[in-house]
Design an enzyme around this catalytic site. Structure first.
Site, PDB file in Angstrom:
ATOM      1  N   TYR A 234       0.829  -1.207   0.000  1.00  0.00           N
ATOM      2  CA  TYR A 234       0.000   0.000   0.000  1.00  0.00           C
ATOM      3  C   TYR A 234       0.864   1.258   0.000  1.00  0.00           C
ATOM      4  O   TYR A 234       2.060   1.228   0.318  1.00  0.00           O
ATOM      5  CB  TYR A 234      -0.913   0.027   1.230  1.00  0.00           C
ATOM      6  N   PHE A 244       2.804   9.660   3.237  1.00  0.00           N
ATOM      7  CA  PHE A 244       3.119   9.554   4.652  1.00  0.00           C
ATOM      8  C   PHE A 244       3.427   8.125   5.079  1.00  0.00           C
ATOM      9  O   PHE A 244       3.962   7.896   6.166  1.00  0.00           O
ATOM     10  CB  PHE A 244       1.989  10.130   5.521  1.00  0.00           C
ATOM     11  N   ASP A 245       3.115   7.143   4.234  1.00  0.00           N
ATOM     12  CA  ASP A 245       3.416   5.757   4.577  1.00  0.00           C
ATOM     13  C   ASP A 245       3.391   4.929   3.304  1.00  0.00           C
ATOM     14  O   ASP A 245       2.549   5.157   2.416  1.00  0.00           O
ATOM     15  CB  ASP A 245       2.385   5.230   5.576  1.00  0.00           C
ATOM     16  N   ILE A 262      -7.351   1.628  11.043  1.00  0.00           N
ATOM     17  CA  ILE A 262      -8.396   2.649  11.014  1.00  0.00           C
ATOM     18  C   ILE A 262      -9.654   2.087  10.351  1.00  0.00           C
ATOM     19  O   ILE A 262      -9.597   1.166   9.528  1.00  0.00           O
ATOM     20  CB  ILE A 262      -7.917   3.920  10.290  1.00  0.00           C
ATOM     21  N   TYR A 288      -7.920   9.198  11.191  1.00  0.00           N
ATOM     22  CA  TYR A 288      -7.327   9.533  12.486  1.00  0.00           C
ATOM     23  C   TYR A 288      -8.053  10.654  13.216  1.00  0.00           C
ATOM     24  O   TYR A 288      -7.628  11.059  14.297  1.00  0.00           O
ATOM     25  CB  TYR A 288      -5.843   9.892  12.309  1.00  0.00           C
ATOM     26  N   PHE A 308      -5.419   6.185  -0.153  1.00  0.00           N
ATOM     27  CA  PHE A 308      -4.612   4.969  -0.119  1.00  0.00           C
ATOM     28  C   PHE A 308      -4.786   4.176  -1.404  1.00  0.00           C
ATOM     29  O   PHE A 308      -5.915   4.001  -1.894  1.00  0.00           O
ATOM     30  CB  PHE A 308      -5.035   4.065   1.039  1.00  0.00           C
TER      31      PHE A 308
END
Length: 317
Positions: A234, A244-245, A262, A288, A308
């Site tokens: 992902y 961010f990830d 989440i 979040y 995502f």
């Protein structure tokens, strides 16, 4: 994407000294404040106290003139004054001197050896270039750098401060809360506007919860349950495109339970057949929320809508 658990917000205006019916911004003849009148002064001074508290263990090694120059340079949006190679060398020399000062073994030196001297101006540049300057640059319009530096100099010199520690902490907490609230409102408005436009695009599907998704690659494999453990690749982004990830960056897929992430992931990945790749647009209420997340290299602000791309590679159990 896992569930997550210092910010900035201004003190409600306190009483100020009134001289002849006007507010007095009291200073010494040299320009240093003798009282903090404005909100900007208080916040700047409190942040200066916080910075100095972090740097107290290395205070003797820091040239504050060089430090201020580097912070001012960062505030102007300019490249660092010190190269990355020089910063790393300075950091290593500082660590060696700190270890020797504490009586600990110095890596790379025989026992009892004296490490090479560390240049204080280089330490000041390193801290201003690589730590304080970049972290405070987004706030530079709200800060008075001379007042901030006054707090640091007073703390380093152990002279009387214009704020008690407890008052400084309260100012920082209030400033943090205010900034988070402002950022959250902006993120909510931007997210809502984006999702309203996005849902009408071809291929975008909206669920009753507010989750939006698009099938990037179809598949016919089994679908996981909301309690399943899965293997995925992902990439997560903010609406501005900042990543961010990413499991791709780490070079290996991630494995986790869908009841450990989440809500937008729990719902979204449960819709995917194994082998498929989907894009999800997750509103903050399913991400979040008001807390945001500071866990990664790029912070997720309060009430941020997230994007995502997810590949479901397998269901583990």
């Amino acid at each position: 994407m896992k569930r997550a658990m210092r910010g900035v917000a201004a003190l409600i205006a306190a009483s100020v000294a009134m001289l002849g019916g006007t507010v007095a911004a009291q200073t010494t003849a040299q320009g240093a404040k003798t009282a903090l009148v404005s909100e900007k002064d208080k916040v700047s001074y409190a942040i200066g106290m916080d910075v100095s508290r972090s740097f107290q263990p290395i205070a003797e090694f820091v040239d504050l003139v060089a430090f201020e120059r580097a912070v001012k340079n960062a505030f102007a949006g300019n490249p660092p004054l010190q190269s990355e190679q020089e910063a790393k060398a300075t950091d290593q020399a500082l660590r060696m001197n700190m270890a020797a000062r504490q009586g600990a073994p110095v890596p790379g030196l025989p026992p009892g050896s004296v490490p090479p001297a560390v240049a204080k101006d280089k330490v000041g540049l390193m801290l201003g270039d690589r730590a304080v300057g970049p972290s405070l640059a987004p706030l530079h319009d709200e800060l008075d750098l001379p007042v901030l530096m006054q707090a640091i100099r007073s703390s380093f010199a152990k002279t009387p401060l214009l704020l008690a520690e407890q008052d400084a902490m309260a100012i920082l907490q209030a400033y943090t809360t205010k900034k988070q609230s402002m950022a959250g409102q902006q993120n909510r408005e931007e997210g809502a506007a984006f999702l309203a436009r996005n849902k009408s695009l071809p291929g975008v599907i909206s669920t009753p919860s507010g989750l939006q998704y698009m099938v990037l690659r179809a598949a016919n494999g089994a679908r996981p349950m909301p309690t399943s453990r899965v293997r995925v690749n992902y990439e997560g982004k903010l609406l501005n495109g900042k990543i961010f990830d990413s499991s791709y960056t780490r070079g290996e897929p991630a494995e986790f339970g869908l009841n450990q992430v989440i809500a937008g992931w729990t719902e979204g990945v449960s819709l995917m057949p194994t082998g498929a790749k989907y894009r999800f647009w997750i509103p903050s209420s399913l991400a979040y929320g008001q807390a945001g997340s500071q866990n990664g290299p790029v912070a997720i602000g309060p009430d941020s809508t997230l994007v995502f791309d997810v590949e479901l590679m397998g269901i583990l159990q």
